[in-house]
Design an enzyme around this catalytic site. Structure first.
Site, PDB file in Angstrom:
ATOM      1  N   ARG A  35      -8.118 -40.283   2.505  1.00 60.30           N
ATOM      2  CA  ARG A  35      -9.066 -41.401   2.647  1.00 60.30           C
ATOM      3  C   ARG A  35     -10.127 -41.103   3.697  1.00 60.30           C
ATOM      4  NH1 ARG A  35      -4.694 -46.279   2.129  1.00 60.30           N
ATOM      5  NH2 ARG A  35      -4.854 -46.477  -0.125  1.00 60.30           N
ATOM      6  N   LYS A 198       6.536 -54.630 -13.522  1.00 58.05           N
ATOM      7  CA  LYS A 198       6.544 -56.051 -13.860  1.00 58.05           C
ATOM      8  C   LYS A 198       5.380 -56.457 -14.747  1.00 58.05           C
ATOM      9  CE  LYS A 198       7.885 -58.717 -10.188  1.00 58.05           C
ATOM     10  NZ  LYS A 198       7.543 -59.155  -8.834  1.00 58.05           N
ATOM     11  N   GLY A 354      -2.619 -47.675  -8.311  1.00 59.15           N
ATOM     12  CA  GLY A 354      -1.282 -47.496  -7.744  1.00 59.15           C
ATOM     13  C   GLY A 354      -0.539 -46.288  -8.253  1.00 59.15           C
ATOM     14  N   GLY A 377      -5.059 -52.672  -5.997  1.00 61.80           N
ATOM     15  CA  GLY A 377      -5.359 -54.050  -6.365  1.00 61.80           C
ATOM     16  C   GLY A 377      -6.814 -54.262  -6.735  1.00 61.80           C
TER      17      GLY A 377
HETATM   18  P1  AMP Z   1       3.846 -50.906 -10.613  1.00 60.64           P
HETATM   19  O1  AMP Z   1       3.693 -50.832  -9.137  1.00 60.64           O
HETATM   20  O2  AMP Z   1       3.995 -52.265 -11.171  1.00 60.64           O
HETATM   21  O3  AMP Z   1       2.825 -50.070 -11.342  1.00 60.64           O
HETATM   22  O4  AMP Z   1       5.261 -50.266 -10.924  1.00 60.64           O
HETATM   23  C1  AMP Z   1       5.563 -48.943 -10.635  1.00 60.64           C
HETATM   24  C2  AMP Z   1       7.036 -48.796 -10.532  1.00 60.64           C
HETATM   25  O5  AMP Z   1       7.636 -49.210 -11.736  1.00 60.64           O
HETATM   26  C3  AMP Z   1       7.485 -47.380 -10.285  1.00 60.64           C
HETATM   27  O6  AMP Z   1       8.036 -47.298  -9.014  1.00 60.64           O
HETATM   28  C4  AMP Z   1       8.539 -47.140 -11.365  1.00 60.64           C
HETATM   29  O7  AMP Z   1       9.687 -46.522 -10.883  1.00 60.64           O
HETATM   30  C5  AMP Z   1       8.861 -48.524 -11.864  1.00 60.64           C
HETATM   31  N1  AMP Z   1       9.323 -48.536 -13.244  1.00 60.64           N
HETATM   32  C6  AMP Z   1       8.719 -47.995 -14.307  1.00 60.64           C
HETATM   33  N2  AMP Z   1       9.468 -48.141 -15.410  1.00 60.64           N
HETATM   34  C7  AMP Z   1      10.584 -48.796 -15.053  1.00 60.64           C
HETATM   35  C8  AMP Z   1      11.749 -49.233 -15.752  1.00 60.64           C
HETATM   36  N3  AMP Z   1      11.902 -49.004 -17.045  1.00 60.64           N
HETATM   37  N4  AMP Z   1      12.692 -49.899 -15.036  1.00 60.64           N
HETATM   38  C9  AMP Z   1      12.541 -50.113 -13.732  1.00 60.64           C
HETATM   39  N5  AMP Z   1      11.468 -49.723 -13.011  1.00 60.64           N
HETATM   40  C10 AMP Z   1      10.500 -49.060 -13.670  1.00 60.64           C
END
Ligand code: AMP
Length: 397
Positions: A35, A198, A354, A377
């Site tokens: 950064r 999520k 992210g 974000g």
């Molecule tokens: P996000 O920050 O919402 O983009 O989520 C990223 C995170 O989602 C990563 O740390 C992954 O390990 C997790 N992730 C991806 N697929 C799965 C899954 N099938 N079950 C649980 N966690 C997951």
């Protein structure tokens, strides 16, 4: 879009909002200076023309006031080396010492202000606080894309004191131009790939992108709420019960609008959230009770790959599985490869928001995609169709 290329900075005292929120080791050395490196061209352009630079940034999440571990003093030495000059430091970002240091600046000098978030007024977007910061310079440049979605004192509120004397730095300009290209100047077929844990975090962006894309690919933990919505047995997989209805609506909307919605047909499953557990494969409508889906399966890898390589525009946000564990990284790897191959065939690809950026770096595909965004974000909110305060504040007169 006004950028620093539209101005000459001779004899100007430029307040430059950067994102120096870098990770520090226990001994306060910098573990990743990406950064800081990103902001160097903007700083040097101003200095080269004979302007002086007052750098403002946040670092970490201080709770109530100054904390040693979040002091920007830890980066002064490294920054001085990178700029090949002695960077001055103001131990308080406002007040008499900061004013005196700012007044004493000569052409090409650089002053770094202490962490803005040592004042809660920063995140509150306090007008008086931003006025005090504004008094330190006569021109305002915003080069902190990572905080562009926040209406903080130094990222948005301050801009009103610099009518006609404000613009974007190179980092911001590049981020906006690339995001804009995907949002408004895309070529078809346009494929969006959404992943991550999520579905609730990504609903707004999915809904917004459904207005534009030809193909929407959904993988990662969030896919299982869709399978639940379709009446599937998803075992112990991640699910957000309160979003099942919304997933049903997205499935229907895709049908109504003729959008190809690709959900992973199958999963790599595991009996525990661990790399050393019992591993299997399953159809996503029939995951055994005691298993959870932690990555997309072989059929999904192929379907997703085939759709992505045919695209002319690709936006990718979020991993396809728990890519941090080697047993569950193949889905994300396959998608990274597909995005790289599409790019090599002429597609424009933007990866960001992210963990997908981290995944692309982990698997060594950074140079094989068109652009990796630094914004988490901020990038998400941009594609949700929201106006980002940090961008609007510069564009408003
Ligand atoms: P996000 O920050 O919402 O983009 O989520 C990223 C995170 O989602 C990563 O740390 C992954 O390990 C997790 N992730 C991806 N697929 C799965 C899954 N099938 N079950 C649980 N966690 C997951």
């Amino acid at each position: 879009m006004k950028t620093i290329d539209d101005f000459n900075f001779a004899n100007r005292k430029v307040l430059l909002r950067v994102d120096f929120n870098v990770p520090l080791n226990k001994d306060y050395s910098i573990s990743d200076d990406a950064r800081i490196l990103a902001a160097i061209p903007t700083i040097q352009k101003i200095r080269k023309e004979g302007g002086s630079v007052i750098l403002m940034s946040h670092l970490g999440r201080p709770k109530t006031g100054p904390e040693e571990k979040y002091s920007l003093i830890h980066i002064v030495k490294h920054l001085s080396n990178l700029l090949d000059c002695d960077v001055k430091f103001a131990p308080d970002c406002i007040g008499s010492e900061a004013s005196a240091l700012s007044s004493s600046l000569e052409a090409k000098d650089v002053l770094l202000l202490e962490n803005l978030r040592f004042y809660p007024e920063e995140e509150k977007g306090d007008l008086e606080f931003s006025k005090k910061l504004a008094a330190l310079g006569d021109f305002y440049v915003n080069d902190a894309f990572g905080t562009a979605h926040r209406a903080h004192a130094s990222t948005a509120v301050i801009a009103q004191f610099f009518s006609g004397n404000k613009c974007f730095g190179y980092v911001m300009a590049k981020e906006i131009a690339n995001a804009e290209k995907v949002m408004n100047n895309f070529e078809r077929p346009f494929t969006a790939i959404m992943g991550g844990a999520k579905v609730s975090d990504k609903l707004l962006i999915i809904e917004s992108l459904m207005e534009k894309v030809d193909t929407m690919i959904i993988g990662g933990g969030m896919a299982y709420t869709f399978f639940k919505a379709m009446g599937g047995n998803i075992g112990k997989s991640l699910v957000e019960e309160d979003r099942v209805q919304l997933c049903k609506e997205i499935i229907q909307k895709a049908k109504d609008n003729n959008i190809q919605l690709l959900l992973p047909h199958d999963s790599i499953t595991s009996n525990a959230f661990s790399n050393d557990a019992v591993i299997g494969e399953a159809d996503n409508m029939q995951i055994p009770e005691d298993m959870m889906g932690l990555d997309i399966g072989a059929m999904a890898r192929k379907t997703f790959f085939d759709a992505i390589v045919k695209s002319k525009t690709v936006l990718w946000n979020g991993p396809m599985g728990v890519f941090e564990m080697s047993n569950f990284e193949n889905g994300t790897k396959a998608v990274a490869l597909a995005v790289a191959e599409a790019t090599e065939k002429g597609a424009f690809s933007l990866v960001g928001g992210g963990d997908s950026a981290a995944a692309v770096a982990k698997f060594g595909f950074e140079d094989r995609v068109s652009y990796v965004s630094t914004g988490g974000g901020a990038l998400l909110e941009y594609f949700e169709g929201k106006a980002l305060p940090g961008i609007s504040a510069i564009n408003e007169e």
